[in-house]
Each structure stands twice: as structure tokens, then as C-alpha cells.
Design a protein around this motif. Sequence first.
Motif, short mmCIF file in Angstrom:
data_model
loop_
_atom_site.label_atom_id
_atom_site.label_comp_id
_atom_site.label_asym_id
_atom_site.label_seq_id
_atom_site.Cartn_x
_atom_site.Cartn_y
_atom_site.Cartn_z
N ALA A 129 18.41 -12.30 15.40
CA ALA A 129 19.07 -11.38 16.51
C ALA A 129 18.88 -9.84 16.19
O ALA A 129 18.23 -9.84 15.25
CB ALA A 129 20.61 -11.66 16.02
N LYS A 130 19.08 -8.56 16.91
CA LYS A 130 18.20 -7.78 16.80
C LYS A 130 19.62 -7.18 15.54
O LYS A 130 18.95 -6.30 14.99
CB LYS A 130 18.80 -7.29 17.70
N CYS A 131 20.40 -7.99 15.73
CA CYS A 131 21.80 -7.02 14.40
C CYS A 131 22.23 -8.82 13.20
O CYS A 131 22.36 -9.39 13.92
CB CYS A 131 22.33 -6.04 14.94
N GLY A 132 22.10 -8.16 12.31
CA GLY A 132 23.29 -9.65 11.59
C GLY A 132 24.77 -9.33 11.55
O GLY A 132 24.87 -10.37 11.60
N PHE A 133 25.47 -7.64 11.38
CA PHE A 133 26.65 -7.59 11.22
C PHE A 133 27.36 -6.54 11.69
O PHE A 133 26.17 -5.91 12.42
CB PHE A 133 26.50 -7.70 9.65
N THR A 134 28.48 -6.97 12.92
CA THR A 134 29.26 -5.70 12.99
C THR A 134 30.38 -6.02 13.03
O THR A 134 30.89 -7.17 12.79
CB THR A 134 28.73 -5.75 15.00
N CYS A 187 24.67 -9.90 17.82
CA CYS A 187 24.43 -9.43 16.66
C CYS A 187 25.47 -10.32 16.01
O CYS A 187 26.83 -11.96 16.87
CB CYS A 187 25.89 -8.48 16.36
N GLY A 188 24.75 -11.24 14.93
CA GLY A 188 25.74 -12.54 14.51
C GLY A 188 25.99 -12.58 13.80
O GLY A 188 27.16 -14.11 13.72
N ILE A 189 27.41 -12.42 12.80
CA ILE A 189 27.99 -11.66 12.40
C ILE A 189 29.31 -10.81 13.23
O ILE A 189 28.54 -10.23 12.97
CB ILE A 189 27.72 -11.96 10.95
N PHE A 190 30.80 -11.32 12.56
CA PHE A 190 31.32 -10.04 13.59
C PHE A 190 32.36 -10.28 12.39
O PHE A 190 33.04 -11.49 12.36
CB PHE A 190 31.46 -11.25 15.02
N THR A 191 33.37 -9.29 12.30
CA THR A 191 34.60 -9.03 11.98
C THR A 191 35.86 -8.63 12.91
O THR A 191 35.16 -7.50 13.06
CB THR A 191 35.21 -8.17 10.65
#
Length: 436
Positions: free
Chosen positions: A186-191, A266-270
Amino acid sequence: MTYRGTRLGLALGIILASSTSSFAVTEISWWHAMTGANNEVVETLSKEFNASQSDYKVVPVFKGTYPETLNAGIAAFRAKQAPDIMQVFDAGTGVMMGAEGAIKPVADILSMGGAKFDKSLYLPGIVSYYSKPDGTMLSFPYNSSSPILYYNKDIFKKAGLDENNPPKTWPEVWEAAKKIKTSGAAKCGFTSTWLTWIHTENFAAWNNLSFGTNENGIAGNDVELKINAPIFVKHFQELADLAKDGTFRYGGRTSEAKQLFISGECGIFTESSGGLGDVVKSGMNYGTGELPYEPEAQGAPQNTIPGGASLWVFAGKSDEQYKGVAAFFNFLSKTDIQARLHQVSGYLPVTLAAYEETKKSGFYDKNPAREIPIKQMLGKAPTENSKGVRLVNLPQVRDIENEEYENMLAGKQTAQQALDNAVKRGNAAIKQALGQ
């Protein structure tokens, strides 16, 4: 027209007027901030209540984001055009509690509708947050939430990560995010949405750290912020470092980052547990986990604090309007309504009966993710660090924090500088709001 005809016309007019008034429906205005799948829930609940009786009609009106809705309500009250019900986000609780003459306590409203308020029927962590120290509930907890972790299982697979094992600590999140980015999964790992509510207020509570003095404002209004302690600085510096190469992507101050996750960027998200509806609606192959904790923090994880919003009732309305509001709140408190609201939206069930009903139905066996936010809030007895955050001007303090975080993420300052500035400016703003 003859005299007799005139009398007949007057009589008919009186009959028509009286019959019209006897069938008059009292409108109850409800200003809210729900979008997407949660807006659909608001519309459905209003229609169902309206169809269930013929005396009252709830009219929901979308007023923008949480802060925009609060500001609109304050302006409307000053102009003597306040709605009957307004949805106010958790950060606005201290603001509303400080405006006692402007609001009517929900405990009083429920009794006007013939129902006795019994706080033992509600989830303790939620009802205490929206009550006065003497236990009087001031607002109706409509959509309480807790922040949790979401992740894209397909992206995890592509990155060579275990899609059935979400990261449990912040160091594990950073490692997984780096792997997602470097592998090209993915373009980004975490947001993340809400750096204030999730990464500051809940970071403090979940790790049993002080957000501010006086039990974060629960024990008294005169609060000094403590968010520039070394453990906060470490966390935000790690976020800032990950932002440099795009491993962390900043979406915005409230829930804007949801699109970065739902789009697969993004792959992970809180995010709030209340964001679950839109994640499900997207059709994504997703997983969930508890909010990550900091392994260095003693006793972590502790308990999370409620987010989301509650329904406040303005003062100065007629008894008939208050009876209508009471009828609506009693409708919302029904076990079947609360259980469905919880199961569909991801928000917490407000009543213990709805939680027990959902457990009994086997819903959590099939959907274990839906119980995560409840367990996070009820897992441990709250400490003086984890009862919640209640400042007289929390929305303003959050704006200050956001300004400093944005400057940090733009590379204009370090995490230490950002948090030192946030504390200095935040403390000054609190003192000013208290007239000191």
C-alpha cells in the motif's frame, strides 16, 4: 349571507379549528453531526419513532462536523432559536456543563415523560461521564464510542504479515506500517483520525498516564496539562518520523483519514468504533483489534474513555416539547433499539440490557470485533488518569493541539517543541476561559 348562514359558517370554522388542533403534531428538532452510514441510522430511527406514535415528529437536521454542530447550537441559543435536541461530541461536554441555564438535565426530561431515571440501567463508564458529581445525568448518551484498531487483511497478506494477528502495541504498529510501505502492499502503512481524542486523551487513559491535573478536569476546572511528559513526546516523535517518508499519512483533524483507509491507500487505521459502519459498507476485507498500548507504560492497557456524542436538551421549551423529547429518549432506550443501534453502527450499547441481549443472541460469537470497545471500557476500574477528560474549553484546547501537531508533521518543529507549545498555550487558554 344570511344571519343564520353566518352562524353556521362560524360554527363550522370553530369545529374545523378544534379538530385541527386536536390532531396537531408537536415537532421536535434534532441537530446532529452524523454522516454516511451513521446518518442513515439517524434517519431510520427518526422515521421509526414518528411511525410508532402520532403526537410527536422528530425532525433530524445535519449541521456539519461535531465542532460545527456545537458552534451552530451555541449561536442559535444566543439568537433564541435553539433546537430542541442537539448532538454534542464528547469534547463539548465541559462546555455544555458550564452552561447550566441553557440546558435542561435529561434526568428531569425523562421524569416529565413519566419515566423515572435509573442510572443503574446504563453502562457505568458512559453514564458517569455525562453526569454531574451528584449523579444527575445531564445528557442522553446516544452514540458513545471507543477508539479501536482497523486493518486491511488483503494488504497484510501482500506485505507478508499475519492477517489474523493485528499489532497490539505501538512499536508493533510502527513495524507493520513500515513493512506495508516498503513492500509496496500500500502507499502508506498507517493513518488515524482524531490525533487529539485517540493519540492524546485516550493514549493517556489507555496507558494510565495523566492528561492533566485535577483528574483531567473531572475533580475540578482548574487544570494544568501534562501531555509533554517524555512518553507522549516519544509517541509523537515516532509518528513525525514515520510521516517523513509517507509511512504515516495525516488525513485531518477529525474523521477525514477514514477515506485513506477505506480507499485502500493505508493498511492500518485507528478510529472510533463508530466508524465501523462505513468500513463494513466499503466491502473491504478488514480486521479489528484493541487500541494499541505503549509497553513502557506501567499497568497498560488500563481502560479507554468514551468518545462519540450525547444528546443535550435546551432550556426554554414548552412542556409539550419536553414530553416529546422524553418519549423519543424512552424510545431510544428500548432494549431492541439499543441492541440494533450497537450491532449496526459499532457504537456502544448505552444500556446494560442491550449489551446482555446482544451477548445472549450469540452476536459476539460471530462478530467478536463488536465487543472490543466495550471490553476496553469495562475491563478495569478507572483510575484518576482514566475517568475521562473534562475541560471547560476542550474544543479550543484540541484546536491548539492540532495546530502544533500539524506544524510538527510538516517538519517545522520537533515533538518536544509541539507538546511544550500545546501545554503552554493550552494552560493559558484554560485560565482565560475560567476568567483567571
